[in-house]
Motif scaffolding. Structure first.
Motif, PDB file in Angstrom:
ATOM      1  N   UNK A   1       0.816  -1.116  -0.060  1.00 13.60           N
ATOM      2  CA  UNK A   1       0.039  -0.060  -0.077  1.00 13.60           C
ATOM      3  C   UNK A   1       0.849   1.117  -0.113  1.00 13.60           C
ATOM      4  N   UNK A   2       1.911   0.964   0.720  1.00 13.83           N
ATOM      5  CA  UNK A   2       2.857   2.318   0.966  1.00 13.83           C
ATOM      6  C   UNK A   2       3.353   2.777  -0.495  1.00 13.83           C
ATOM      7  N   UNK A   3       3.768   1.699  -1.084  1.00 16.87           N
ATOM      8  CA  UNK A   3       4.486   2.010  -2.348  1.00 16.87           C
ATOM      9  C   UNK A   3       3.549   2.685  -3.301  1.00 16.87           C
ATOM     10  N   UNK A   4       2.314   1.845  -3.322  1.00 14.60           N
ATOM     11  CA  UNK A   4       1.359   2.285  -4.358  1.00 14.60           C
ATOM     12  C   UNK A   4       0.973   3.850  -3.953  1.00 14.60           C
ATOM     13  N   UNK A   5       0.940   4.152  -2.857  1.00 10.93           N
ATOM     14  CA  UNK A   5       0.412   5.720  -2.538  1.00 10.93           C
ATOM     15  C   UNK A   5       1.737   6.771  -2.870  1.00 10.93           C
ATOM     16  N   UNK A   6       2.833   6.193  -3.071  1.00 15.21           N
ATOM     17  CA  UNK A   6       4.054   6.610  -3.159  1.00 15.21           C
ATOM     18  C   UNK A   6       4.368   7.085  -4.563  1.00 15.21           C
ATOM     19  N   UNK A   7       3.860   5.928  -5.525  1.00 17.67           N
ATOM     20  CA  UNK A   7       4.090   6.097  -6.775  1.00 17.67           C
ATOM     21  C   UNK A   7       3.020   6.492  -7.705  1.00 17.67           C
ATOM     22  N   UNK A   8       1.648   6.277  -7.056  1.00 16.00           N
ATOM     23  CA  UNK A   8       0.496   6.301  -8.044  1.00 16.00           C
ATOM     24  C   UNK A   8       0.354   7.909  -8.635  1.00 16.00           C
TER      25      UNK A   8
ATOM     26  N   UNK B   1     -16.940   1.297   2.065  1.00 12.86           N
ATOM     27  CA  UNK B   1     -17.532   0.088   1.783  1.00 12.86           C
ATOM     28  C   UNK B   1     -16.510  -0.817   0.717  1.00 12.86           C
ATOM     29  N   UNK B   2     -15.583  -0.109   0.178  1.00  7.17           N
ATOM     30  CA  UNK B   2     -14.858  -0.894  -0.915  1.00  7.17           C
ATOM     31  C   UNK B   2     -13.742  -0.482  -0.934  1.00  7.17           C
ATOM     32  N   UNK B   3     -12.788  -1.190  -1.460  1.00  5.35           N
ATOM     33  CA  UNK B   3     -11.118  -0.907  -1.451  1.00  5.35           C
ATOM     34  C   UNK B   3     -10.428  -1.878  -2.245  1.00  5.35           C
ATOM     35  N   UNK B   4      -9.049  -1.668  -2.170  1.00  6.76           N
ATOM     36  CA  UNK B   4      -8.094  -2.604  -2.815  1.00  6.76           C
ATOM     37  C   UNK B   4      -7.130  -3.290  -1.656  1.00  6.76           C
ATOM     38  N   UNK B   5      -6.557  -4.466  -1.894  1.00  7.53           N
ATOM     39  CA  UNK B   5      -5.827  -5.279  -0.844  1.00  7.53           C
ATOM     40  C   UNK B   5      -4.509  -5.145  -1.329  1.00  7.53           C
ATOM     41  N   UNK B   6      -3.373  -5.110  -0.440  1.00  9.78           N
ATOM     42  CA  UNK B   6      -2.046  -4.808  -0.995  1.00  9.78           C
ATOM     43  C   UNK B   6      -1.381  -6.072  -0.053  1.00  9.78           C
ATOM     44  N   UNK B   7       0.070  -6.242  -0.418  1.00 14.05           N
ATOM     45  CA  UNK B   7       0.863  -7.201   0.401  1.00 14.05           C
ATOM     46  C   UNK B   7       0.778  -6.888   1.785  1.00 14.05           C
ATOM     47  N   UNK B   8       0.773  -8.168   2.338  1.00 14.54           N
ATOM     48  CA  UNK B   8       0.984  -8.025   4.024  1.00 14.54           C
ATOM     49  C   UNK B   8      -0.518  -8.053   4.415  1.00 14.54           C
ATOM     50  N   UNK B   9      -1.784  -8.160   3.797  1.00 16.71           N
ATOM     51  CA  UNK B   9      -2.984  -8.060   4.238  1.00 16.71           C
ATOM     52  C   UNK B   9      -3.352  -9.021   5.343  1.00 16.71           C
TER      53      UNK B   9
ATOM     54  N   UNK C   1      -4.749  -3.049   8.526  1.00 16.47           N
ATOM     55  CA  UNK C   1      -4.759  -1.768   8.498  1.00 16.47           C
ATOM     56  C   UNK C   1      -3.669  -1.095   7.588  1.00 16.47           C
ATOM     57  N   UNK C   2      -2.620  -1.588   7.576  1.00 13.86           N
ATOM     58  CA  UNK C   2      -1.624  -1.076   6.687  1.00 13.86           C
ATOM     59  C   UNK C   2      -1.465  -1.571   5.329  1.00 13.86           C
ATOM     60  N   UNK C   3      -2.484  -2.511   4.920  1.00 14.00           N
ATOM     61  CA  UNK C   3      -2.407  -3.191   3.496  1.00 14.00           C
ATOM     62  C   UNK C   3      -3.705  -3.039   2.934  1.00 14.00           C
ATOM     63  N   UNK C   4      -4.639  -2.161   3.472  1.00 15.01           N
ATOM     64  CA  UNK C   4      -5.833  -1.857   2.727  1.00 15.01           C
ATOM     65  C   UNK C   4      -5.999  -0.649   2.224  1.00 15.01           C
ATOM     66  N   UNK C   5      -6.712  -0.455   1.049  1.00 18.41           N
ATOM     67  CA  UNK C   5      -6.692   1.177   0.616  1.00 18.41           C
ATOM     68  C   UNK C   5      -8.285   1.320   0.288  1.00 18.41           C
ATOM     69  N   UNK C   6      -8.971   2.126   0.927  1.00 16.15           N
ATOM     70  CA  UNK C   6     -10.436   2.322   0.750  1.00 16.15           C
ATOM     71  C   UNK C   6     -10.669   3.318  -0.274  1.00 16.15           C
ATOM     72  N   UNK C   7     -11.864   3.133  -0.806  1.00 19.05           N
ATOM     73  CA  UNK C   7     -12.244   4.116  -1.939  1.00 19.05           C
ATOM     74  C   UNK C   7     -12.152   5.419  -1.594  1.00 19.05           C
ATOM     75  N   UNK C   8     -12.364   5.840  -0.293  1.00 21.41           N
ATOM     76  CA  UNK C   8     -12.361   7.134   0.185  1.00 21.41           C
ATOM     77  C   UNK C   8     -10.869   7.568   0.342  1.00 21.41           C
ATOM     78  N   UNK C   9      -9.815   6.729   0.565  1.00 21.52           N
ATOM     79  CA  UNK C   9      -8.598   7.246   0.637  1.00 21.52           C
ATOM     80  C   UNK C   9      -8.059   7.264  -0.902  1.00 21.52           C
ATOM     81  N   UNK C  10      -8.547   6.602  -1.710  1.00 20.15           N
ATOM     82  CA  UNK C  10      -8.206   6.789  -2.891  1.00 20.15           C
ATOM     83  C   UNK C  10      -8.649   8.169  -3.745  1.00 20.15           C
ATOM     84  N   UNK C  11      -9.888   8.581  -3.207  1.00 20.48           N
ATOM     85  CA  UNK C  11     -10.489   9.615  -3.657  1.00 20.48           C
ATOM     86  C   UNK C  11      -9.623  10.997  -3.278  1.00 20.48           C
ATOM     87  N   UNK C  12      -8.674  10.863  -2.166  1.00 22.02           N
ATOM     88  CA  UNK C  12      -7.964  12.054  -1.623  1.00 22.02           C
ATOM     89  C   UNK C  12      -6.727  12.069  -2.407  1.00 22.02           C
ATOM     90  N   UNK C  13      -6.153  11.107  -3.242  1.00 22.45           N
ATOM     91  CA  UNK C  13      -5.120  11.238  -3.788  1.00 22.45           C
ATOM     92  C   UNK C  13      -4.935  12.141  -5.105  1.00 22.45           C
TER      93      UNK C  13
END
Length: 949
Positions: free
Chosen positions: A782-789, A816-824, A829-841
């Motif tokens: 999740x952290x690498x995605x947030x950094x690179x996206x 209600x929805x999201x994506x799952x990353x390594x370590x889930x 908590x540190x491996x799931x990215x919700x739609x709300x968090x994505x919308x803030x990118x």
């Protein structure tokens, strides 16, 4: 009867508690886009502060006639303590030296608190806690809730605990007051447990009806804000039981509780369930000889009950009595009685008295014009109802003009208001323009040759208002501002707030002040348009003129817009019947200015066909290929009927089109149009190419975003290799409830590793000057995605996705929805990215976001806004096109589709629409060549939405 006001009246005569808005926005097909009239909102809210109505009954008729003299429950409860014979005296038996029971204003409540602080030092006295609670209630009800209000509510709880402990009525009362603060701040999920605890305490310890009603009112209020009608009804029924058990004191609360119960059932059109309460209320009304505001409200409530029971003659009697009482109390044509007068007009129309109804509504509109002016949202509400009356009376052109005027005002009001709100509140408010929208579309559908273009223009401008605002807001947060532009934007925001404040202005202030404010706001908008390319682009998209849309369409194309709406039939005999949720379609061709309008009928059977198609796809997904023939047959049966219902009627307008842009609505968001069966084949085999849009505005070119480069591809994350516990091919996620999600273990997706490697190879060959960032295994975090996206031009995520039950996410659909990353499987908590968090990118400049996971196109449906989920969040964040899945996808099928998709898009330079279409056809051709099942689950699950180029 349709709503004539979406917000409660705020008048000099109304108590502050009647200014609290009751939000009832849960989806109900039978009353979709049709909130109830004003008293259906204000009465239950007043019941949340039960002393409002009960207090008035303890006064002489002359005083009771003025609602401003009524009290919040905390104030009323302070003066209604009735000690039992063998009960230890309570602090409430002290003389009322604070005169809490006489408090009628916030200023008075604060004065009482100041005196209580002097009389009862030490933070350990019941009466001090009660004085604090009264101040909190007044501040909350008047919309003056601040951090100091919350701190005072918390202090009241501590004082109550110090005074009498946690097993005491005063402690329960202060908890209930704090719960109401949470509800008023739109956090009922936090207030509900507190209110339930307070009610449980009160049931264990109470010997006083006043305390019981006050605490019950707290639970009733948070349930009402949550749209939990069952909880609201059960609480009111318990109140009624307590009142009947204590008739000596209960009469003070009986009237308000009966009104609340009838209103609660009225929202759900449950006349039979409301009948015993209506019988009791009618018996009370028959004995009452005084004329008060509360009894006028009771007569109005009884009229609503008989309306639901289809006894319009009795409804008319009570409506007429309510109006006559109002006139006696307030004089003729008082705004306080405007809702009752409007309801009388509606009943007159239901009885077939068309001329009387038209005269009544002309009278009501005159009242609103005099008080609020022509551009106020409240005036628009009543004009929308009058448009229905005109349509039923056969005055179609006048009805259309009135409906257009009403909806334009409501749409602009909502557009301005949501700029000041978080998304969840904005979505709730956006529903308030639904009645005018329903009326307008109904008149357009009833008279397709009369105003197709004007109605369609409003449909386009009303689509996805909240999504548009959220996207523009996100863009603004991530943009460097020119100082001059920033100054104009600040001034524009100030005048927008001024316009909204004037919506609730004092009587007589509207006619001059609001037009002046609107004129100033529009002048700043014009100035901004000359200095800011971004503002020009935003305004162009917002206006979405049909001519502009048509100019952006390529030759040989058509635009198909589906609309979900509550259909008001034009026949006079159907006027009183509840409108049924239905579908319509508007079709615009590139080469014609004519707008064609099609009525597609009731939504329920269409939605059932969609559900049947998706059930067949789900069955095939989990069958291991053993039931393919049966599942495909079931899909074809329901899909063929659906095509006949929603596509075949449009064929004359689509004749010769090579490209069809489709904007879905309602359940139609969840189907692949290309996979609608046609004989032994599918629409995909015969064309036209179908390109999905989230709204018609997708055709308008967006502002040129930052130049980004490169591919970020994530695949085969390391989830700790835990098994899914399921047989058959690995699927990339599935809907799960909250409890299951917290326990779920995510299994490996082996084909996704080959998928991202293949697309990376295709990308490198076609884009040699752009970087490739491939994250797999333990690096797919999740952290690498947030950094690179935010730096990439194309995002590709091949992983698990989740879609949770509606009850999850604290009421926020983007949780209600999201994506799952390594370590889930190790650290959720540190491996799931919700739609709300994505919308803030900041994803502006991202051309493609490819979500190669299960059901990424799913989420909570919201008419006019689409699906609230992952696709929306990526679009709000700035991605131009999103490739999504409509159902669970097979890991290997996803790999083959993506290989073809990237080859078409980047090696052969196809448009997004053509690339997705051709990749889908390729999968279908492969299965046919191999003699395998052509069930659409294997080839039609991927859909591209957004910018089509």
């Amino acid at each position: 009867m349709p709503d004539v006001e979406s917000w409660n009246e705020t008048t000099d005569d109304n108590p502050p508690f009647l200014q609290v808005r009751a939000k009832r926005d849960e989806f109900n097909p039978e009353r979709k886009r049709q909130p109830a009239m004003k008293f259906r909102l204000s009465v239950p809210v007043a019941l949340a502060f039960t002393g409002l109505l009960a207090g008035a009954q303890q006064q002489p008729a002359a005083m009771a006639a003025a609602p401003a003299q009524q009290q919040p429950p905390a104030a009323a409860a302070a003066d209604t303590q009735q000690p039992q014979a063998n009960e230890k005296p309570k602090a409430s038996e002290e003389p009322d030296d604070l005169h809490i029971n006489s408090v009628t204003t916030l200023a008075g409540a604060r004065d009482v608190l100041a005196r209580a602080e002097k009389l009862y030092p030490g933070d350990n006295k019941r009466r001090l806690a009660m004085a604090m609670a009264v101040v909190v209630e007044f501040e909350t009800a008047e919309g003056n809730t601040t951090g100091e209000t919350i701190a005072l509510a918390d202090r009241a709880i501590r004082v109550a605990e110090n005074a009498e402990g946690t097993e005491s009525s005063i402690y329960a009362v202060t908890l209930a007051v704090r719960a109401r603060v949470y509800g008023a701040l739109d956090h009922p999920e936090l207030g509900r447990p507190m209110a339930e605890e307070a009610f449980a305490i009160e049931n264990r310890v109470t010997h006083d009806l006043g305390d019981y009603i006050t605490v019950a009112a707290g639970l009733n209020f948070v349930c009402l804000v949550q749209s939990d009608y069952l909880c609201e009804e059960k609480t009111l029924e318990k109140q009624l039981g307590a009142i009947h058990a204590d008739p000596a004191n209960g009469h003070n609360y009986l009237l308000s509780t009966l009104i609340g119960l009838i209103s609660s059932h009225h929202f759900r059109k449950e006349a039979e369930q409301a009948r015993p309460y209506a019988v009791e209320l009618e018996a009370l009304a028959a004995k009452e000889e005084t004329t008060t505001y509360n009894w006028s409200t009771a007569e109005h409530t009884l009229s609503q009950y008989y309306e639901d029971a289809s006894d319009y003659a009795k409804a008319y009697e009570h409506a007429k009595t309510a109006v006559e009482m109002g006139a006696a109390l307030h004089g003729p044509d008082s705004q306080l009685d405007s809702t009752a007068i409007s309801h009388l007009g509606w009943i007159e129309m239901a009885l077939g008295h068309s001329e009387d109804a038209q005269k009544t509504y002309q009278r009501v509109i005159g009242m609103y014009l005099k008080r609020w002016g022509p551009d106020h949202s409240r005036t628009a509400d009543v004009k929308g109802v009058y448009a229905q009356v005109l349509e039923a009376a056969g005055r179609h052109k006048e009805a259309l003009d009135m409906a257009l005027e009403a909806h334009r005002i409501k749409r602009e009001y909502v557009r301005l208001a949501i700029r000041l709100m978080p998304e969840r509140q904005a979505l709730a408010l956006a529903d308030t323009h639904s009645p005018s929208f329903n009326t307008l579309v109904s008149i357009g559908v009833n008279n397709p040759e009369m105003g197709g273009a004007t109605v369609y223009q409003e449909v386009v401008r009303s689509r996805a208002l909240v999504a548009e605002e959220m996207a523009q807001r996100a863009a603004g947060l991530n943009r460097t501002h020119d100082p001059a532009v920033a100054s104009l934007e600040d001034e524009l925001e100030k005048w927008r707030k001024t316009v909204m404040e004037l919506q609730g202005g004092a009587p007589g202030s509207m006619q001059n002040a609001q037009p002046e404010a609107i004129e100033r706001m529009e002048q700043i908008e014009r100035d901004l348009a000359t200095q800011s390319a971004r503002f020009r682009a935003d305004e162009r998209a917002r206006r979405s003129d049909l001519a502009d849309l048509r100019a952006q369409m390529p030759a040989g194309s058509a635009l198909v817009s589906f609309v979900s709406f509550a259909w008001h039939r034009p026949e006079p005999e159907d006027f009183a019947r509840s409108p049924k949720l239905s579908y319509a379609a508007f079709v615009m061709r590139k080469d014609s200015e004519r707008i064609r309008v099609y009525s597609l009928g009731r939504a329920a059977p269409i939605d059932d066909l969609v559900k049947a198609m998706r059930a067949s796809a789900d069955a095939e997904a989990h069958s291991n290929g053993l039931g393919s023939t049966r599942n495909e047959r079931a899909y074809r049966q329901s899909g063929d009927l659906l095509r006949k219902a929603i596509w075949d009627p449009l064929r004359p307008a689509l004749l010769g089109a090579k490209l069809a842009f489709v904007v879905p609505d309602g359940m139609l968001n969840l189907i692949p149009f290309a996979a609608l069966p046609e004989g032994e084949s599918y629409l995909m085999d015969h064309g036209p190419v179908i390109a999905m849009l989230s709204s018609e505005r997708d055709l308008i070119p967006a502002e040129a975003g930052p130049k980004k480069a490169g591919l970020l591809a994530i695949g085969s994350p390391e989830f700790e290799q835990a098994a899914l516990g399921t047989d058959g091919p690995p699927l990339r996620g599935a809907p799960v409830d909250c409890e299951a999600f917290s326990e779920m273990q995510f299994g490996p997706l082996p084909a996704s590793l080959g998928e991202v490697r293949e697309i990376a190879t295709t990308w490198k060959k076609a884009n040699q000057q752009e970087p490739t960032d491939l994250l797999t295994g333990s690096e797919a975090t999740r952290a690498r995605f947030l950094e690179a996206a935010p730096t990439a031009r194309v995002l590709h995520v091949a992983t698990h996705a989740f879609v949770l039950d509606k009850a999850c996410g604290k009421g926020n659909p983007l949780l209600h929805s999201g994506l799952v990353f390594a370590g889930a499987n190790y650290d959720r908590q540190s491996s799931v990215l919700t739609a709300q968090e994505i919308a803030s990118l900041d994803l502006h400049g991202v051309d493609w976001a490819v979500l190669s996971a299960c059901s990424t196109g799913n989420g909570e449906l919201h008419d006019g806004e689409g699906v609230l989920g992952l696709v929306r969040s990526f679009r709000v964040a700035g991605a131009k096109t999103v490739v999504m899945t409509l159902w669970p996808v097979d890991d290997e099928v996803a790999r083959r589709f993506m290989r073809s998709l990237y080859a078409e898009r980047f090696a052969r330079h196809r448009t997004s629409a053509d690339a997705a279409w051709l990749a889908t056809r390729s999968l279908l051709a492969e299965r046919r060549a191999a003699g395998k099942s052509t069930h659409p689950w294997y080839w039609a699950g991927f859909v591209a939405s957004g910018a089509w180029q």
